[in-house]
Design a protein around this motif. Structure first.
Motif, mmCIF file in Angstrom:
data_model
loop_
_atom_site.group_PDB
_atom_site.id
_atom_site.type_symbol
_atom_site.label_atom_id
_atom_site.label_comp_id
_atom_site.label_asym_id
_atom_site.label_seq_id
_atom_site.Cartn_x
_atom_site.Cartn_y
_atom_site.Cartn_z
ATOM 1 N N GLN A 46 0.762 -1.123 -0.125
ATOM 2 C CA GLN A 46 -0.171 -0.245 0.152
ATOM 3 C C GLN A 46 0.849 1.345 -0.060
ATOM 4 O O GLN A 46 0.520 2.211 -0.245
ATOM 5 C CB GLN A 46 -0.849 0.203 1.438
ATOM 6 C CG GLN A 46 -2.020 -1.041 1.147
ATOM 7 C CD GLN A 46 -2.626 -0.892 2.520
ATOM 8 O OE1 GLN A 46 -2.882 -0.061 3.260
ATOM 9 N NE2 GLN A 46 -3.342 -2.249 3.108
ATOM 10 N N PHE A 47 2.306 1.185 0.389
ATOM 11 C CA PHE A 47 2.980 2.190 0.724
ATOM 12 C C PHE A 47 3.983 2.541 -0.301
ATOM 13 O O PHE A 47 4.462 3.299 -0.670
ATOM 14 C CB PHE A 47 3.647 2.255 2.193
ATOM 15 C CG PHE A 47 2.441 2.246 3.122
ATOM 16 C CD1 PHE A 47 1.578 3.343 3.528
ATOM 17 C CD2 PHE A 47 2.174 0.988 3.684
ATOM 18 C CE1 PHE A 47 0.719 3.211 4.378
ATOM 19 C CE2 PHE A 47 1.113 0.800 4.842
ATOM 20 C CZ PHE A 47 0.539 2.057 5.174
ATOM 21 N N THR A 48 4.427 1.330 -0.891
ATOM 22 C CA THR A 48 5.886 1.404 -1.631
ATOM 23 C C THR A 48 5.708 0.082 -2.651
ATOM 24 O O THR A 48 5.232 -1.177 -2.290
ATOM 25 C CB THR A 48 6.978 1.160 -0.884
ATOM 26 O OG1 THR A 48 8.013 0.948 -1.749
ATOM 27 C CG2 THR A 48 7.051 -0.012 0.204
ATOM 28 N N ALA A 49 6.277 0.132 -3.803
ATOM 29 C CA ALA A 49 6.298 -0.860 -4.738
ATOM 30 C C ALA A 49 7.354 -1.868 -4.495
ATOM 31 O O ALA A 49 7.433 -2.873 -4.926
ATOM 32 C CB ALA A 49 6.679 -0.259 -6.089
ATOM 33 N N ALA A 50 8.380 -1.270 -3.581
ATOM 34 C CA ALA A 50 9.560 -2.109 -3.251
ATOM 35 C C ALA A 50 9.684 -2.238 -1.898
ATOM 36 O O ALA A 50 10.798 -1.520 -1.518
ATOM 37 C CB ALA A 50 10.839 -1.467 -3.860
ATOM 38 N N PRO A 51 8.947 -2.850 -1.022
ATOM 39 C CA PRO A 51 9.288 -2.925 0.265
ATOM 40 C C PRO A 51 10.722 -3.650 0.755
ATOM 41 O O PRO A 51 10.983 -4.522 0.035
ATOM 42 C CB PRO A 51 8.208 -3.567 1.222
ATOM 43 C CG PRO A 51 7.352 -4.209 0.037
ATOM 44 C CD PRO A 51 7.768 -3.791 -1.419
ATOM 45 N N ILE A 52 11.381 -3.481 1.656
ATOM 46 C CA ILE A 52 12.375 -4.019 2.245
ATOM 47 C C ILE A 52 11.923 -5.142 3.436
ATOM 48 O O ILE A 52 11.230 -4.397 4.176
ATOM 49 C CB ILE A 52 13.649 -3.384 2.840
ATOM 50 C CG1 ILE A 52 14.021 -2.343 1.421
ATOM 51 C CG2 ILE A 52 14.659 -4.306 3.097
ATOM 52 C CD1 ILE A 52 14.288 -3.377 0.173
ATOM 53 N N TYR A 53 12.129 -6.209 3.379
ATOM 54 C CA TYR A 53 11.625 -7.257 4.484
ATOM 55 C C TYR A 53 12.555 -7.556 5.674
ATOM 56 O O TYR A 53 13.894 -7.488 5.352
ATOM 57 C CB TYR A 53 11.034 -8.301 3.972
ATOM 58 C CG TYR A 53 9.982 -8.203 2.979
ATOM 59 C CD1 TYR A 53 8.569 -8.235 3.344
ATOM 60 C CD2 TYR A 53 10.168 -8.339 1.665
ATOM 61 C CE1 TYR A 53 7.654 -7.706 2.720
ATOM 62 C CE2 TYR A 53 9.021 -8.168 0.664
ATOM 63 C CZ TYR A 53 7.962 -7.839 1.154
ATOM 64 O OH TYR A 53 6.820 -7.720 0.376
ATOM 65 N N LEU A 54 12.137 -7.168 6.901
ATOM 66 C CA LEU A 54 13.042 -7.469 7.813
ATOM 67 C C LEU A 54 12.873 -8.916 8.280
ATOM 68 O O LEU A 54 11.957 -9.162 9.021
ATOM 69 C CB LEU A 54 12.685 -6.695 9.115
ATOM 70 C CG LEU A 54 13.609 -6.785 10.374
ATOM 71 C CD1 LEU A 54 14.925 -6.229 10.109
ATOM 72 C CD2 LEU A 54 12.912 -5.864 11.461
ATOM 73 N N LYS A 55 13.969 -9.597 7.688
ATOM 74 C CA LYS A 55 13.970 -11.036 7.937
ATOM 75 C C LYS A 55 14.212 -11.750 9.333
ATOM 76 O O LYS A 55 13.939 -12.572 9.795
ATOM 77 C CB LYS A 55 14.924 -11.724 7.052
ATOM 78 C CG LYS A 55 14.726 -11.338 5.480
ATOM 79 C CD LYS A 55 13.794 -11.664 4.911
ATOM 80 C CE LYS A 55 13.667 -13.333 4.465
ATOM 81 N NZ LYS A 55 12.396 -13.525 3.502
ATOM 82 N N ALA A 56 15.089 -10.840 10.290
ATOM 83 C CA ALA A 56 15.385 -11.119 11.511
ATOM 84 C C ALA A 56 16.035 -10.094 12.191
ATOM 85 O O ALA A 56 16.720 -9.045 11.685
ATOM 86 C CB ALA A 56 16.459 -12.402 11.451
ATOM 87 N N SER A 57 15.901 -9.861 13.534
ATOM 88 C CA SER A 57 16.240 -8.897 14.212
ATOM 89 C C SER A 57 16.538 -9.457 15.599
ATOM 90 O O SER A 57 15.681 -9.719 16.424
ATOM 91 C CB SER A 57 15.515 -7.525 14.067
ATOM 92 O OG SER A 57 16.025 -6.385 15.190
ATOM 93 N N VAL A 58 17.689 -9.644 16.148
ATOM 94 C CA VAL A 58 18.150 -10.433 17.304
ATOM 95 C C VAL A 58 19.129 -9.588 17.961
ATOM 96 O O VAL A 58 19.920 -9.044 17.602
ATOM 97 C CB VAL A 58 18.905 -11.702 16.734
ATOM 98 C CG1 VAL A 58 19.376 -12.608 18.013
ATOM 99 C CG2 VAL A 58 17.897 -12.449 15.864
ATOM 100 N N VAL A 59 18.956 -9.635 19.448
ATOM 101 C CA VAL A 59 19.971 -9.259 20.427
ATOM 102 C C VAL A 59 20.223 -10.371 21.283
ATOM 103 O O VAL A 59 19.649 -11.106 21.825
ATOM 104 C CB VAL A 59 19.217 -8.112 21.339
ATOM 105 C CG1 VAL A 59 20.190 -7.662 22.333
ATOM 106 C CG2 VAL A 59 18.904 -6.751 20.367
ATOM 107 N N ARG A 60 21.780 -10.690 21.717
ATOM 108 C CA ARG A 60 22.252 -11.200 22.490
ATOM 109 C C ARG A 60 23.299 -10.677 23.524
ATOM 110 O O ARG A 60 23.744 -9.699 23.189
ATOM 111 C CB ARG A 60 22.775 -12.497 21.665
ATOM 112 C CG ARG A 60 21.995 -13.424 21.011
ATOM 113 C CD ARG A 60 21.168 -14.370 22.094
ATOM 114 N NE ARG A 60 20.351 -15.132 21.416
ATOM 115 C CZ ARG A 60 19.294 -15.107 20.833
ATOM 116 N NH1 ARG A 60 18.714 -13.923 20.935
ATOM 117 N NH2 ARG A 60 18.314 -16.190 20.237
#
Lengths: 381, 142
Positions: A219-233
Motif C-alpha cells: 500500500q505504501f511502496t512498490a519495493a518494500p524491504i523485509y526485515l527477515k530477522a532482528s536479534v539481540v544477545r
C-alpha cells in the motif's frame, strides 16, 4: 512468510551540530522516514526510541505531534538501536498494531566514553586504576586475534582506509576525507596496535525507520524491504568481553556469534546469501574480527581478503559501504539504524556514488558494545 | 616515606613479600571469580568463600594505555602533560585470565606467552599526599 517490512528510512547527518539538540535531530530523522514512507506522523500507531544521552527520546513528539501513541524508550549500550528495531518488529508481530517506528538519536561529548563502573556491575577500583576504558579492550582483543590468526597492522590500515574512502562518497558522513594506509599507520598510537585513525569517535546524529505488517507494505511502496530477522544477545560465561576485569578458563563464543547464528536461522539464510554488510567497526580491528564472527570468512582469512580489496564497494563482500562507524562516528542510539538506513538504500539501488554493483538482495547488519551486547539484523528485497 | 593505601579493601593481600589478589570460590560448584563476589556467575549459588589466586602466569594479551583516562572514574589527578602511559594486559593464571596494569617501563618489550608475576605499585596520589597502590603484573626476568 515475511512478518515485517521496512517502508521508510530517514537520517539526520552524523557529525557535530552545535545548537541542535538530540531530540531535534531525532525528529528530523523521523520526518524524513515518514516522507520516505509516504505517510504522516498521525499514521504511526506506536514507536520505540533509543538514546544514551537523552533520558526521554520520546520527547520527539513535541516536534512531530502529540498524538497520544504508545511510545517506549530503550537503552542497551551500543546495541540500543538494534533493541529499538527488535522491539518495534516484535510489536507488529504481536498483531496489535500495523505501523510503527524505531528512532535513534544521540549527542555525545568528544573523547572516549567515561562512566561509573559500578553502574556496569564492576567494582569502583576498576575505574579508579584506569582500566574502565573501551578502546584498550578492543586493542587487547585484536592484539590476541592478530597473534592467533596472523593478521598484520597493514590489514587494519586497509580496513580504516576503505571506510574513509566510502565515507567520502557519503554526504551524511562525519569524516569525509580519504586517508592513505600510510597516514593511518603513522598516526599517533592510541592503544597498541590501534592508531588514532583506526578508531571511530562518539559524536552526534539520528536515524529512523518506519515498519509495517508485511501484508500491507505494498500500500505504501512498490519495493518494500523485509526485515527477515532482528536479534539481540548478551555475553555468556567465558566470552572475552568489554568492561570485565577477568575471564574464566572456559571459553565461549562472543554474543555476536550467538546473535548471528540465531539471525541466520530465523531468516532461513546463510552468510553466502548476503550481498552487502554493515559491521560494528568501533575500530579497524573490530571489523576484522566481526567478519569472522558473523560467518563471512574463517578466522585468519581476512588478511588475504583485505589484501585483494574484497570488502570494497565493488568487491565480493562489500562491508560498511557508507563508511561505517570509523567514518560516521557513533551516536550510540542512532548507530544501528544508520546501518539499516544504508542497507535499505543499497537494496533499493538508491545509494548513489557508493551503490554496490548488480542487484543486491540481502543485507546484514551487526552491532556490538558494552558490556557485551550484540545485535544482528538481516533484511532482504 | 609517604603514607600509602590500597585502592580497594580486599582486592589484594598487602603488605606482603609475595602479594596475591583475592577471588571467590563458589561453595556449590567451586567456580573461581576475580575479584571477590558473593554470588556465582556459573551456577547462580549465593554463597562463596574468599580464595587467593596464583601470583604467576603468562601474558595472554596486552596493550599500552597512551591517553589519560577521564577523571572520574580514574583517580589520577596529574596534568595531562605529566600523564605517564602504562601497559595493560590479561594474565593467564590457572584460575582464569585477569586484567592488570603491567609494571615497568612503558617501552619494555611485551610478548604474548611471556611469564609474569604479581607486584604492587603506586599509581596515583591523594590530595593529602597518600600514595594509592594497586596490583600489577611484571615480566619475570631471565
Amino acid at each position: 512468510m515475511d512478518d515485517v517490512a521496512i517502508i521508510g528510512v530517514g537520517l539526520h547527518p552524523f557529525g557535530r551540530f552545535p545548537g541542535t539538540s538530540a531530540i531535534e535531530m531525532g525528529a528530523k530523522a523521523a520526518r524524513l522516514a515518514l516522507t520516505d514512507a509516504g505517510i504522516t506522523w498521525k499514521d504511526v500507531q506506536f514507536a520505540f526510541a533509543g538514546s544514551y544521552e537523552v533520558d526521554n527520546p520520546d520527547a520527539v513528539v513535541n516536534f512531530l505531534g502529540l498524538t497520544g501513541l504508545p511510545f517506549t524508550d530503550v537503552y542497551n549500550g551500543c546495541a540500543t538501536a538494534a533493541s529499538a528495531l527488535s522491539q518495534a518488529a516484535n510489536t507488529i508481530k504481536l498483531g496489535e498494531y500495523d505501523i510503527g517506528m524505531a528512532i535513534g538519536m544521540d549527542k555525545h561529548l568528544p573523547g572516549a566514553f567515561a562512566a561509573d563502573p559500578v553502574q556496569y556491575g564492576v567494582p569502583s577500583w576498576y575505574g579508579e586504576t584506569g582500566l574502565f576504558l573501551t578502546p584498550k579492550f578492543f586493542a587487547m582483543k585484536i592484539q590476541r586475534y592478530m597473534y592467533d590468526f596472523d593478521i598484520t597492522p597493514p590489514t587494519l590500515a586497509r580496513v580504516a582506509a576503505k571506510n574513509y574512502r566510502n565515507g567520502a562518497r557519503n554526504p551524511n558522513a562525519f569524516r569525509r576525507q580519504e586517508l592513505s594506509e600510510e597516514a593511518i599507520l603513522q598516526s599517533p598510537m592510541v592503544n597498541d596496535p590501534l592508531t588514532q585513525y583506526m578508531f571511530c569517535s562518539p559524536n552526534e546524529g539520528a536515524a529512523a525507520v518506519v515498519l509495517c505488517r508485511a501484508e500491507i507494505a505494498h500500500q505504501f511502496t512498490a519495493a518494500p524491504i523485509y526485515l527477515k530477522a532482528s536479534v539481540v544477545r548478551t555475553r555468556r560465561l567465558g566470552a572475552f568481553e568489554v568492561h570485565s576485569p577477568w575471564v574464566p578458563p572456559e571459553r565461549a563464543d562472543s554474543p555476536t556469534v550467538d546473535a548471528s547464528r540465531a539471525a541466520y536461522e530465523i531468516a532461513g539464510l546463510g552468510p553466502e546469501d548476503v550481498d552487502v554488510v554493515q559491521l560494528q567497526d568501533t575500530d579497524a580491528g573490530a571489523e576484522v574480527i566481526h567478519m569472522a564472527e558473523n560467518g563471512f570468512c574463517k578466522d585468519g582469512e581476512q588478511e588475504a581478503l583485505l589484501s585483494a580489496r574484497g570488502t570494497e564497494i565493488g568487491g565480493s563482500l562489500p562491508i560498511n559501504t557508507d563508511g561505517g562507524l570509523i567514518s560516521n562516528g557513533e551516536p550510540i542510539g542512532a548507530s544501528g539504524l544508520r546501518q539499516i538506513h544504508e542497507l535499505v538504500l543499497q537494496l533499493r539501488r538508491a545509494a548513489g556514488d557508493r551503490q554496490v554493483p548488480g542487484t543486491p538482495r540481502v543485507g546484514y547488519s551487526q552491532l556490538y558494545g558494552a558490556p557485551g551486547t550484540a545485535g544482528v539484523a538481516i533484511v532482504s528485497t | 616515606m609517604k603514607p600509602q593505601r590500597c585502592v580497594a579493601e580486599g582486592l589484594f593481600e598487602w603488605p606482603s613479600d609475595e602479594p596475591t589478589v583475592s577471588g571467590s570460590r563458589c561453595d556449590s560448584c567451586s567456580f573461581v571469580t576475580f575479584p571477590t563476589q558473593d554470588a556465582c556467575p556459573r551456577c547462580g549459588a549465593d554463597a562463596t568463600t574468599p580464595t587467593q589466586l596464583a601470583r604467576t602466569g603468562t601474558l595472554w594479551t596486552w596493550t599500552r594505555q597512551r591517553f589519560q583516562p577521564k577523571n572520574p572514574p580514574y583517580i589520577g589527578t596529574e596534568p595531562a602533560n605529566e600523564f605517564q602511559p602504562y601497559g595493560v594486559g590479561f594474565i593467564e593464571l590457572p584460575e582464569g585470565r585477569i586484567e592488570a596494569r603491567i609494571a615497568g617501563d612503558i617501552d619494555q618489550e611485551l610478548r604474548i606467552g611471556m611469564p609474569m608475576e604479581l607486584t604492587v605499585v603506586p599509581f596515583a596520589t591523594d590530595a593529602d599526599g597518600t600514595e594509592v597502590l594497586t596490583y600489577a603484573f611484571r615480566p619475570i626476568e631471565g
